[in-house]
Design a protein around this motif. Structure first.
Motif, PDB file in Angstrom:
ATOM      1  N   MET A   1       1.067  -1.494  -0.054  1.00 36.86           N
ATOM      2  CA  MET A   1      -0.199  -0.086  -0.037  1.00 36.86           C
ATOM      3  C   MET A   1       0.969   0.831   0.331  1.00 36.86           C
ATOM      4  O   MET A   1       1.736   0.888   1.138  1.00 36.86           O
ATOM      5  CB  MET A   1      -0.346  -0.346   1.365  1.00 36.86           C
ATOM      6  CG  MET A   1      -2.036   0.085   1.018  1.00 36.86           C
ATOM      7  SD  MET A   1      -3.436   0.199   0.885  1.00 36.86           S
ATOM      8  CE  MET A   1      -4.505  -0.614   0.068  1.00 36.86           C
ATOM      9  N   ASN A   2       0.245   2.082  -0.832  1.00 37.54           N
ATOM     10  CA  ASN A   2       1.515   2.871  -1.044  1.00 37.54           C
ATOM     11  C   ASN A   2       0.910   4.692   0.683  1.00 37.54           C
ATOM     12  O   ASN A   2       0.449   3.877   1.529  1.00 37.54           O
ATOM     13  CB  ASN A   2       0.856   4.284  -1.844  1.00 37.54           C
ATOM     14  CG  ASN A   2      -0.418   4.247  -2.577  1.00 37.54           C
ATOM     15  OD1 ASN A   2      -1.236   4.531  -0.879  1.00 37.54           O
ATOM     16  ND2 ASN A   2      -0.404   4.885  -3.607  1.00 37.54           N
ATOM     17  N   GLU A   3       1.137   5.213   0.406  1.00 34.46           N
ATOM     18  CA  GLU A   3       1.823   6.417   1.559  1.00 34.46           C
ATOM     19  C   GLU A   3      -0.138   6.637   2.259  1.00 34.46           C
ATOM     20  O   GLU A   3      -0.368   7.244   2.703  1.00 34.46           O
ATOM     21  CB  GLU A   3       2.656   7.044   1.342  1.00 34.46           C
ATOM     22  CG  GLU A   3       3.166   8.364   2.389  1.00 34.46           C
ATOM     23  CD  GLU A   3       3.558   7.277   3.790  1.00 34.46           C
ATOM     24  OE1 GLU A   3       3.075   8.316   4.168  1.00 34.46           O
ATOM     25  OE2 GLU A   3       4.428   6.857   3.511  1.00 34.46           O
ATOM     26  N   ALA A   4      -0.065   7.246   0.341  1.00 34.38           N
ATOM     27  CA  ALA A   4      -1.409   8.085   0.630  1.00 34.38           C
ATOM     28  C   ALA A   4      -2.685   6.683   0.881  1.00 34.38           C
ATOM     29  O   ALA A   4      -4.014   7.655   2.036  1.00 34.38           O
ATOM     30  CB  ALA A   4      -2.398   8.470  -0.748  1.00 34.38           C
ATOM     31  N   GLY A   5      -2.637   5.882   0.664  1.00 39.38           N
ATOM     32  CA  GLY A   5      -3.668   4.348   0.484  1.00 39.38           C
ATOM     33  C   GLY A   5      -3.774   3.497   2.684  1.00 39.38           C
ATOM     34  O   GLY A   5      -3.795   2.213   1.764  1.00 39.38           O
ATOM     35  N   ALA A   6      -1.723   4.108   3.071  1.00 42.89           N
ATOM     36  CA  ALA A   6      -1.964   3.153   4.025  1.00 42.89           C
ATOM     37  C   ALA A   6      -3.368   3.483   5.261  1.00 42.89           C
ATOM     38  O   ALA A   6      -3.745   3.911   5.364  1.00 42.89           O
ATOM     39  CB  ALA A   6      -0.462   3.802   4.638  1.00 42.89           C
ATOM     40  N   TRP A   7      -2.910   1.791   5.240  1.00 43.34           N
ATOM     41  CA  TRP A   7      -4.120   1.187   6.145  1.00 43.34           C
ATOM     42  C   TRP A   7      -3.292   1.686   8.118  1.00 43.34           C
ATOM     43  O   TRP A   7      -3.012   0.915   8.577  1.00 43.34           O
ATOM     44  CB  TRP A   7      -4.444  -0.352   6.820  1.00 43.34           C
ATOM     45  CG  TRP A   7      -4.807  -0.643   5.072  1.00 43.34           C
ATOM     46  CD1 TRP A   7      -4.620  -1.334   4.314  1.00 43.34           C
ATOM     47  CD2 TRP A   7      -6.392  -0.326   4.953  1.00 43.34           C
ATOM     48  NE1 TRP A   7      -5.582  -1.417   2.943  1.00 43.34           N
ATOM     49  CE2 TRP A   7      -6.327  -1.408   3.777  1.00 43.34           C
ATOM     50  CE3 TRP A   7      -7.624   0.324   5.515  1.00 43.34           C
ATOM     51  CZ2 TRP A   7      -7.505  -1.343   2.921  1.00 43.34           C
ATOM     52  CZ3 TRP A   7      -8.887   0.145   4.521  1.00 43.34           C
ATOM     53  CH2 TRP A   7      -8.785  -0.445   3.247  1.00 43.34           C
ATOM     54  N   THR A   8      -4.041   2.869   8.100  1.00 39.67           N
ATOM     55  CA  THR A   8      -3.765   3.595   9.691  1.00 39.67           C
ATOM     56  C   THR A   8      -5.423   2.941  10.246  1.00 39.67           C
ATOM     57  O   THR A   8      -5.533   2.094  10.211  1.00 39.67           O
ATOM     58  CB  THR A   8      -3.712   4.945   9.306  1.00 39.67           C
ATOM     59  OG1 THR A   8      -5.128   5.620   9.307  1.00 39.67           O
ATOM     60  CG2 THR A   8      -2.910   5.906   9.132  1.00 39.67           C
ATOM     61  N   GLU A   9      -4.735   2.539  11.690  1.00 40.21           N
ATOM     62  CA  GLU A   9      -5.994   2.709  13.000  1.00 40.21           C
ATOM     63  C   GLU A   9      -7.015   3.361  12.694  1.00 40.21           C
ATOM     64  O   GLU A   9      -8.350   2.679  12.531  1.00 40.21           O
ATOM     65  CB  GLU A   9      -5.207   2.353  14.409  1.00 40.21           C
ATOM     66  CG  GLU A   9      -4.427   1.521  15.044  1.00 40.21           C
ATOM     67  CD  GLU A   9      -3.571   2.024  16.039  1.00 40.21           C
ATOM     68  OE1 GLU A   9      -4.820   1.633  16.807  1.00 40.21           O
ATOM     69  OE2 GLU A   9      -2.164   1.649  16.377  1.00 40.21           O
TER      70      GLU A   9
END
Length: 186
Positions: A1-9
């Motif tokens: 996943m790239n930076e913009a689409g990262a799965w953050t909490e």
């Protein structure tokens, strides 16, 4: 996943909420932004989310569980009237299935099946090293044992077997057809 689409909490929590609200994977991808429908499906699968609420766009009126009445329609092939004409008619899923009339089997005498052990004495049987072009190639015995041999009798011209083993190996076409029809009827 790239930076913009990262799965953050925060994004995972939003995904869980939208999924439990009943939104589709495409709708969730649109809400989250910079993530595809397949990425949402993959993440839902990895998170083990299963239970979903009903889609909010679906009608929320309760369904009537009363039995439905079949629509009245005249049958395309009425069964009343002349029963003799429709009795032999094949209908439904088997309508195009081939219909075979039973063949009458001719009265033929069956030749007694010769026994393999009586044909060639063990002393006349040959090993693969002794086998020649004019000899019968019918295998006799267990190939894993040293006693394994071939018939070795005089073979018919142009055939790999002697007349006795050719009767066993080659079945006439009429017999094959008759055997096939017995299997189809059974």
């Amino acid at each position: 996943m790239n930076e913009a689409g990262a799965w953050t909490e925060e994004r995972v929590e939003l995904l869980k909420k939208l999924w439990s609200d009943g939104l589709s994977a495409s709708q969730i991808a649109g809400e989250l932004g910079s993530v595809t429908r397949n990425a949402v499906i993959g993440k839902v699968h990895r998170l083990g989310l299963s239970g979903r609420a009903k889609n909010p766009a679906a009608p929320s009126t309760p369904r009537n569980n009363a039995p439905r009445k079949a629509p009245t329609r005249s049958p395309s092939h009425p069964m009343t009237g002349n029963q003799g004409a429709t009795a032999g008619m094949t209908r439904g899923a088997n309508a195009l299935a081939p219909q075979y009339a039973p063949e009458e089997e001719p009265e033929t005498q069956q030749a007694p099946t010769p026994s393999e052990d009586v044909v060639v004495p063990f002393s006349e049987r040959v090993t693969i090293m002794d086998l020649r072009e004019y000899m019968c190639r019918w295998p006799m015995g267990d190939p894993t044992t040293p006693e394994f041999r071939f018939c070795g009798g005089r073979s018919q011209t142009g055939m790999p077997y002697c007349s006795h083993h050719a009767q066993i190996a080659y079945q006439p076409a009429a017999d094959r057809r008759r055997d096939r029809s017995r299997v189809a009827r059974g």
